[in-house]
Design an enzyme around this catalytic site. Structure first.
Site, PDB file in Angstrom:
ATOM      1  N   PRO A  10       0.799  -1.226   0.000  1.00 29.39           N
ATOM      2  CA  PRO A  10       0.000   0.000   0.000  1.00 29.39           C
ATOM      3  C   PRO A  10       0.835   1.281   0.000  1.00 29.39           C
ATOM      4  O   PRO A  10       1.869   1.368   0.657  1.00 29.39           O
ATOM      5  CB  PRO A  10      -0.829  -0.105   1.288  1.00 29.39           C
ATOM      6  N   ASN A  11       0.343   2.219  -0.767  1.00 30.99           N
ATOM      7  CA  ASN A  11       0.888   3.578  -0.876  1.00 30.99           C
ATOM      8  C   ASN A  11       2.184   3.671  -1.679  1.00 30.99           C
ATOM      9  O   ASN A  11       2.665   4.766  -1.967  1.00 30.99           O
ATOM     10  CB  ASN A  11       1.072   4.220   0.516  1.00 30.99           C
ATOM     11  N   ARG A  18       4.941  10.761  -2.791  1.00 34.77           N
ATOM     12  CA  ARG A  18       4.619  10.544  -1.398  1.00 34.77           C
ATOM     13  C   ARG A  18       5.837  10.860  -0.520  1.00 34.77           C
ATOM     14  O   ARG A  18       6.895  10.251  -0.686  1.00 34.77           O
ATOM     15  CB  ARG A  18       4.258   9.070  -1.227  1.00 34.77           C
ATOM     16  N   TYR A  23      10.956   8.995   1.130  1.00 31.26           N
ATOM     17  CA  TYR A  23      10.978   7.911   0.135  1.00 31.26           C
ATOM     18  C   TYR A  23      11.610   8.295  -1.197  1.00 31.26           C
ATOM     19  O   TYR A  23      11.690   7.471  -2.101  1.00 31.26           O
ATOM     20  CB  TYR A  23       9.542   7.406  -0.101  1.00 31.26           C
ATOM     21  N   ASN A  72       8.062  -5.504  -0.496  1.00 33.16           N
ATOM     22  CA  ASN A  72       7.912  -4.338   0.367  1.00 33.16           C
ATOM     23  C   ASN A  72       6.425  -4.245   0.677  1.00 33.16           C
ATOM     24  O   ASN A  72       5.636  -3.778  -0.162  1.00 33.16           O
ATOM     25  CB  ASN A  72       8.407  -3.058  -0.316  1.00 33.16           C
ATOM     26  N   ALA A  75       2.913  -0.646   5.020  1.00 26.92           N
ATOM     27  CA  ALA A  75       2.413  -0.686   6.394  1.00 26.92           C
ATOM     28  C   ALA A  75       1.899  -2.071   6.802  1.00 26.92           C
ATOM     29  O   ALA A  75       1.846  -2.385   8.000  1.00 26.92           O
ATOM     30  CB  ALA A  75       1.317   0.363   6.578  1.00 26.92           C
ATOM     31  N   GLU A  96      12.478  -9.309   2.564  1.00 23.42           N
ATOM     32  CA  GLU A  96      11.684  -8.138   2.975  1.00 23.42           C
ATOM     33  C   GLU A  96      12.507  -6.878   2.703  1.00 23.42           C
ATOM     34  O   GLU A  96      13.680  -6.815   3.067  1.00 23.42           O
ATOM     35  CB  GLU A  96      11.377  -8.261   4.474  1.00 23.42           C
ATOM     36  N   HIS A  98      12.616  -2.487   2.684  1.00 23.16           N
ATOM     37  CA  HIS A  98      12.065  -1.169   3.006  1.00 23.16           C
ATOM     38  C   HIS A  98      12.986  -0.098   2.441  1.00 23.16           C
ATOM     39  O   HIS A  98      14.212  -0.214   2.535  1.00 23.16           O
ATOM     40  CB  HIS A  98      11.922  -0.978   4.523  1.00 23.16           C
ATOM     41  N   ARG A 105      12.886   5.010  12.700  1.00 21.84           N
ATOM     42  CA  ARG A 105      11.648   5.788  12.635  1.00 21.84           C
ATOM     43  C   ARG A 105      10.766   5.479  13.851  1.00 21.84           C
ATOM     44  O   ARG A 105      11.255   5.019  14.874  1.00 21.84           O
ATOM     45  CB  ARG A 105      10.944   5.506  11.310  1.00 21.84           C
TER      46      ARG A 105
HETATM   47  C1  DQA Z   1       8.114   1.221   4.069  1.00 22.40           C
HETATM   48  C2  DQA Z   1       8.157   1.483   5.585  1.00 22.40           C
HETATM   49  C3  DQA Z   1       6.798   1.244   6.193  1.00 22.40           C
HETATM   50  O1  DQA Z   1       6.841   1.474   7.593  1.00 22.40           O
HETATM   51  C4  DQA Z   1       5.771   2.183   5.583  1.00 22.40           C
HETATM   52  O2  DQA Z   1       4.498   1.912   6.108  1.00 22.40           O
HETATM   53  C5  DQA Z   1       5.784   2.129   4.105  1.00 22.40           C
HETATM   54  C6  DQA Z   1       7.047   2.062   3.396  1.00 22.40           C
HETATM   55  C7  DQA Z   1       9.464   1.567   3.404  1.00 22.40           C
HETATM   56  O3  DQA Z   1       9.651   1.131   2.275  1.00 22.40           O
HETATM   57  O4  DQA Z   1      10.295   2.271   3.974  1.00 22.40           O
HETATM   58  O5  DQA Z   1       4.731   2.250   3.464  1.00 22.40           O
HETATM   59  O6  DQA Z   1       7.875  -0.142   3.856  1.00 22.40           O
END
Ligand code: DQA
Length: 138
Positions: A10-11, A18, A23, A72, A75, A96, A98, A105
């Site tokens: 998501p996102n 964003r 990011y 990735n 959230a 995994e 990020h 954070r």
């Molecule tokens: C994320 C880190 C997560 O905590 C966050 O919710 C994201 C992006 C990252 O790529 O740094 O959506 O996965």
């Protein structure tokens, strides 16, 4: 030819727009072109969804076919036992990823439901985290 599936949660469709201070300013589609050119002998497939069930369906669909999954989960990393179970259910190893260093954070980003179901975790290297994950899987 080796096959790697990248899955963004998501996102992450909003990368480039964003929170660019966190990011970066680059879209994932733009980065993906570069990533594919770095691994000309690897088939890199890409899927993004904002919906947990779609991410699970993607893991099921590719998880017995590909050589590795780069996930990735956004959230959902911090909430989803269902994604953990999906990764455990399939054959392909997962990494995994990020973009940000989640451990530097907010505390709610420090726990991952999916880490125990992954071979490893790469966080904090910006979009380069995906390249490092592909290298690790290969
Ligand atoms: C994320 C880190 C997560 O905590 C966050 O919710 C994201 C992006 C990252 O790529 O740094 O959506 O996965």
């Amino acid at each position: 030819m080796k096959r790697i599936q990248i899955i963004n949660g998501p996102n992450l469709n909003l990368l480039g727009r964003r929170e660019p201070d966190v990011y970066g300013a680059r879209s994932f589609e733009d980065y993906l072109t570069e990533l594919r050119s770095l691994f000309p002998d690897v088939q890199i497939d890409y899927f993004q969804s904002n919906h947990e069930g779609d991410l699970i369906d993607c893991i099921h669909a590719c998880g017995f076919e590909v050589d590795g999954i780069v996930l990735n989960a956004g959230a959902y990393t911090h909430t989803s036992l269902a994604l953990h179970d999906a990764l455990r259910a399939v054959k392909a190893p997962a990494v995994e990823v990020h973009i940000s260093n989640v451990h530097a954070r907010e505390e709610f980003r420090h726990h991952s439901f999916i880490s125990p179901a992954c071979r490893g975790v790469i966080a904090g290297f910006g979009l380069d985290s995906y390249r490092l994950a592909v290298e690790a899987l290969l």
